[in-house]
Design a protein around this motif. Structure first.
Motif, mmCIF file in Angstrom:
data_model
loop_
_atom_site.group_PDB
_atom_site.id
_atom_site.type_symbol
_atom_site.label_atom_id
_atom_site.label_comp_id
_atom_site.label_asym_id
_atom_site.label_seq_id
_atom_site.Cartn_x
_atom_site.Cartn_y
_atom_site.Cartn_z
ATOM 1 N N HIS A 124 -8.697 41.702 7.899
ATOM 2 C CA HIS A 124 -8.449 40.256 7.797
ATOM 3 C C HIS A 124 -8.492 39.956 6.140
ATOM 4 O O HIS A 124 -8.755 41.000 5.421
ATOM 5 N N GLY A 125 -8.031 38.720 5.957
ATOM 6 C CA GLY A 125 -7.973 38.420 4.409
ATOM 7 C C GLY A 125 -9.339 37.869 3.825
ATOM 8 O O GLY A 125 -9.499 38.037 2.669
ATOM 9 N N ASP A 126 -10.033 37.221 4.750
ATOM 10 C CA ASP A 126 -11.385 36.615 4.348
ATOM 11 C C ASP A 126 -11.172 35.536 3.313
ATOM 12 O O ASP A 126 -11.964 35.359 2.590
ATOM 13 N N LEU A 127 -9.905 35.094 3.426
ATOM 14 C CA LEU A 127 -9.761 33.777 2.243
ATOM 15 C C LEU A 127 -9.769 32.643 2.914
ATOM 16 O O LEU A 127 -9.240 31.552 2.239
ATOM 17 N N ASN A 128 -10.656 32.315 3.766
ATOM 18 C CA ASN A 128 -10.769 30.912 4.355
ATOM 19 C C ASN A 128 -11.768 30.267 3.604
ATOM 20 O O ASN A 128 -12.456 30.557 3.079
ATOM 21 N N THR A 129 -11.710 28.934 3.785
ATOM 22 C CA THR A 129 -12.539 28.055 3.213
ATOM 23 C C THR A 129 -12.965 27.193 4.467
ATOM 24 O O THR A 129 -12.367 27.082 5.388
ATOM 25 N N GLY A 140 -15.505 35.101 7.090
ATOM 26 C CA GLY A 140 -14.114 34.964 6.883
ATOM 27 C C GLY A 140 -13.628 34.376 5.776
ATOM 28 O O GLY A 140 -12.668 33.907 5.445
ATOM 29 N N MET A 141 -14.680 34.092 4.817
ATOM 30 C CA MET A 141 -14.620 33.503 3.498
ATOM 31 C C MET A 141 -15.002 34.279 2.165
ATOM 32 O O MET A 141 -14.789 33.669 1.210
ATOM 33 N N PRO A 142 -15.633 35.226 2.074
ATOM 34 C CA PRO A 142 -15.936 35.877 1.062
ATOM 35 C C PRO A 142 -15.007 36.196 -0.374
ATOM 36 O O PRO A 142 -15.336 35.988 -1.316
ATOM 37 N N LEU A 143 -13.980 36.580 0.208
ATOM 38 C CA LEU A 143 -12.908 36.516 -0.956
ATOM 39 C C LEU A 143 -12.592 35.278 -1.410
ATOM 40 O O LEU A 143 -12.352 35.236 -2.824
ATOM 41 N N ALA A 144 -12.476 34.343 -0.614
ATOM 42 C CA ALA A 144 -11.991 33.156 -1.101
ATOM 43 C C ALA A 144 -13.294 32.538 -2.130
ATOM 44 O O ALA A 144 -13.257 32.015 -3.240
ATOM 45 N N VAL A 145 -14.311 32.635 -1.419
ATOM 46 C CA VAL A 145 -15.644 32.137 -2.385
ATOM 47 C C VAL A 145 -15.683 32.766 -3.809
ATOM 48 O O VAL A 145 -15.990 32.147 -4.601
ATOM 49 N N SER A 146 -15.328 34.116 -3.832
ATOM 50 C CA SER A 146 -15.534 34.911 -5.137
ATOM 51 C C SER A 146 -14.393 34.663 -6.075
ATOM 52 O O SER A 146 -14.398 34.721 -7.339
ATOM 53 N N LEU A 177 -3.948 37.215 9.801
ATOM 54 C CA LEU A 177 -4.061 36.304 8.662
ATOM 55 C C LEU A 177 -4.039 34.802 9.276
ATOM 56 O O LEU A 177 -3.083 34.685 10.224
ATOM 57 N N ASP A 178 -5.045 33.931 8.923
ATOM 58 C CA ASP A 178 -4.776 32.531 9.599
ATOM 59 C C ASP A 178 -3.722 31.827 8.502
ATOM 60 O O ASP A 178 -3.622 32.444 7.339
ATOM 61 N N ASP A 179 -3.341 30.730 8.855
ATOM 62 C CA ASP A 179 -2.138 30.122 8.197
ATOM 63 C C ASP A 179 -2.662 29.951 6.766
ATOM 64 O O ASP A 179 -1.866 29.829 5.774
ATOM 65 N N GLY A 180 -3.669 29.330 6.681
ATOM 66 C CA GLY A 180 -4.442 28.745 5.216
ATOM 67 C C GLY A 180 -4.710 29.919 4.170
ATOM 68 O O GLY A 180 -4.228 30.080 3.006
ATOM 69 N N GLU A 181 -4.676 31.155 4.959
ATOM 70 C CA GLU A 181 -4.943 32.386 4.199
ATOM 71 C C GLU A 181 -3.561 32.746 3.570
ATOM 72 O O GLU A 181 -3.355 33.403 2.598
ATOM 73 N N LYS A 182 -2.432 32.794 4.514
ATOM 74 C CA LYS A 182 -1.080 33.276 4.045
ATOM 75 C C LYS A 182 -0.530 32.279 3.063
ATOM 76 O O LYS A 182 -0.091 32.922 2.088
ATOM 77 N N GLU A 183 -0.843 31.086 3.021
ATOM 78 C CA GLU A 183 -0.408 30.094 1.935
ATOM 79 C C GLU A 183 -1.255 30.418 0.837
ATOM 80 O O GLU A 183 -0.559 30.440 -0.544
#
Length: 299
Positions: A124-129, A140-146, A177-183
């Motif tokens: 997974h991308g773990d890039l959700n908010t 599912g958010m730690p990379l985005a948070v960082s 990957l979720d759509d928001g992560e892809k974007e």
């Protein structure tokens, strides 16, 4: 590989997702022989024990995020512990626990390293908010948070944000990957090797390029390895398995190449769930991969 002082920290937390059991991951990894494995390679190993996790009887939801206050508390404690052991000259080796613990690990190591490279080995991308997550699960958010994106109480752990830069990240093994992560990946220009690239290029080329990318203009490299990056046939004891993953042998090659490159300054292994496992197979896989990462060779 140079002999290291390795500081092991366990984070028995399952609050960043829905499936119970991943809080037993650090114990399962230790039981699979982690400490003796690293010591047999000549490393000095000190087990700093487990972070204390605050628990409540019922799930709490705040700002659309599940168990937010407990996740913040645990990650701030982890941040402090990582900072402390780095000051003592130890290489941080963090055992999860769900992947939300990467928030605290990265907050800790980036106090010292302001241009940190990150290899995110994960299905997974773990890039959700909070705005893009379909579940509200913080794992599912730690990379985005960082990257400084999302809930301010998470991004501000450690007193500064962002912790890392998008140009210093490589995601390896993504296939869900979720759509928001892809974007976000496209918007930020994040380097990513999906299973398509691994199949097409081979793991050797992928890791050569990944190592070159995270080594450019950085002052250290962190490996965040989610066991669901591997195929479920090789690592069944994870909460969010995705078919068609990286093989056991490919993963060993990746770890061996990282050991040879000598660029890592910290690492974490997360999402081992003994309840979902087969005779501790996934924890044993994690320990075997750590062996390769810390310099173990056949001959």
């Amino acid at each position: 590989m140079n002999k290291l002082k390795v500081g092991v920290i366990g984070v028995p937390m399952d609050l960043g997702q829905n499936r119970r059991g991943v809080d037993m991951g650090p114990s399962a990894i230790r039981y699979a022989g982690l400490i003796s494995r690293l010591e047999s390679l000549g490393h000095e190993v000190k087990d700093f024990g487990d972070i204390t996790i605050e628990r409540r009887s019922e799930e709490q939801v705040s700002a659309g995020l599940k168990n937010l206050s407990q996740v913040i508390h645990a990650n701030d404690l982890l941040r402090q512990q990582v900072e402390s052991i780095e000051e003592e000259g130890y290489f941080p080796l963090v055992l999860g626990g769900d992947h939300s613990i990467a928030i605290g690990t990265l907050a800790g190591v980036t106090k010292k390293r302001k241009q940190l490279g990150v290899i995110w080995y994960d299905a997974h991308g773990d890039l959700n908010t909070g705005d893009t997550s379909p579940s509200g699960n913080i794992h599912g958010m730690p990379l985005a948070v960082s990257l400084g994106l999302g809930e301010e109480s998470l991004t501000s752990i450690g007193g500064f944000a962002p912790k890392i830069k998008p140009e210093h990240i490589v995601i390896v093994g993504a296939r869900s990957l979720d759509d928001g992560e892809k974007e976000l990946i496209k918007e930020k220009g994040i380097k990513i090797f999906t299973m398509h690239e691994i199949d097409r290029l081979g793991m050797t080329k992928v890791m050569e390029q990944a190592i070159e990318h995270v080594g450019a203009g950085t002052d250290g490299v962190h490996l965040s390895l989610d066991l669901d990056g591997l195929d479920p046939n090789d690592a069944p004891g994870v909460g969010t398995p995705v078919l068609g993953g990286i093989s056991y042998r490919e993963s060993h090659l990746a770890m061996e190449m990282l050991a040879e490159a000598g660029i890592l300054t910290s690492t974490e292994f997360v999402e081992v769930n003994p309840i979902l496992d087969e005779r501790n197979k996934t924890a044993e896989v994690a320990v075997a991969l750590m062996g390769s990462l810390f310099g173990e060779k056949l001959l």
